[in-house]
Design a protein around this motif. Sequence first.
Motif, PDB file in Angstrom:
ATOM      1  N   ARG A  73     -15.509  78.498 120.707  1.00 24.10           N
ATOM      2  CA  ARG A  73     -14.652  79.218 119.776  1.00 24.10           C
ATOM      3  C   ARG A  73     -14.226  80.539 120.386  1.00 24.10           C
ATOM      4  NH1 ARG A  73     -16.415  81.489 113.776  1.00 24.10           N
ATOM      5  NH2 ARG A  73     -14.379  82.429 113.241  1.00 24.10           N
ATOM      6  N   ASP A  76     -16.667  81.615 123.181  1.00 22.27           N
ATOM      7  CA  ASP A  76     -18.122  81.758 123.138  1.00 22.27           C
ATOM      8  C   ASP A  76     -18.786  80.463 123.589  1.00 22.27           C
ATOM      9  OD1 ASP A  76     -17.904  79.974 121.021  1.00 22.27           O
ATOM     10  OD2 ASP A  76     -18.287  81.486 119.462  1.00 22.27           O
ATOM     11  N   ARG A  86     -13.468  84.286 120.487  1.00 24.67           N
ATOM     12  CA  ARG A  86     -13.934  85.415 119.699  1.00 24.67           C
ATOM     13  C   ARG A  86     -13.468  86.715 120.347  1.00 24.67           C
ATOM     14  NH1 ARG A  86     -16.223  84.323 114.819  1.00 24.67           N
ATOM     15  NH2 ARG A  86     -17.533  86.186 115.058  1.00 24.67           N
TER      16      ARG A  86
END
Length: 304
Positions: free
Chosen positions: A61, A57, A63
């Motif tokens: 991170r 993202d 996701r």
Amino acid sequence: MNGRLLVVAFEGWNDAGEAATGAVRVLQEQLDVSPLFVIDPELYYDYQFNRPMLAADDDGRRRITWPTATISGPAKMAGTDEDPAPLADDAELSVSGANGANIFLLLGSEPSRSWKAFTAEVIDAALTYDISTIIFLGAMLADVPHTRPISIFASSENDEMRGALELERSSYEGPVGILSVLAEAAEDAGISTLSIWASVPHYVHNAPSPKAVLALIDKLEEIVDVVIPRGDLVEEAGEWENGINVLAGDDEDMAAYIAQLEQARDTVESPEASGEAIAKEFERYLRKSSDGKGDGRNEPPTLR
């Protein structure tokens, strides 16, 4: 076309060359819209067929994104009764007339199961947001040459819509995708519908087709009365066509097949062509394509 308009495209069977979803994504980039309604994927998707995607993202991170379908619209509409602000205020989209705040988008993956329940959720959401017209975008693989303008067919099952926009009623009978199921349910619920389909050359089915995206946007702009910036689409469409020309230039069978498609297309579109001449040309082409003589194959060549 007064009232709120919902433009719909689904990945999968209805999306040859990723043309339909590509056109909606262009709108998504240009319009200041936010998600208003997201369908819970658990009931409708086979994750072995539509796999979740892992990606980083904005914060870096990783996701997981699940396959689903999302209705987007003016941000002010989320959880409020306020009238939406004009969508073009902070975007490069010039919307004319009364359509300034009236364009909504539905983008998603075609569901794997429970189509009736899925359709009921979408139609309920459309009624909640007071959608008056749904425009379905689709793309199909067809025997058309990449060197000619992409063929576009617009149709509607709604008598009033056909009269107002001079559209035809489709005569197709056979298997359908989720677009047809949604269209029938929408008409039954009192929401008018129309469909815009692009014909994508089947011999380049493995690659996205920016030329087909551009053709859908051109037709959508004409019908909805909006001005949609093309960005890099025109250049990308030219590169797509030139790339196919290069590949076909190294394949005599493919070059000959494309020449047949061009001849058939030009015959149909010539001003002097009569209905009888057009029918004979297509009968000749179909016979030649189906007998498999010459190269010993029953299927036309395909670029890979």
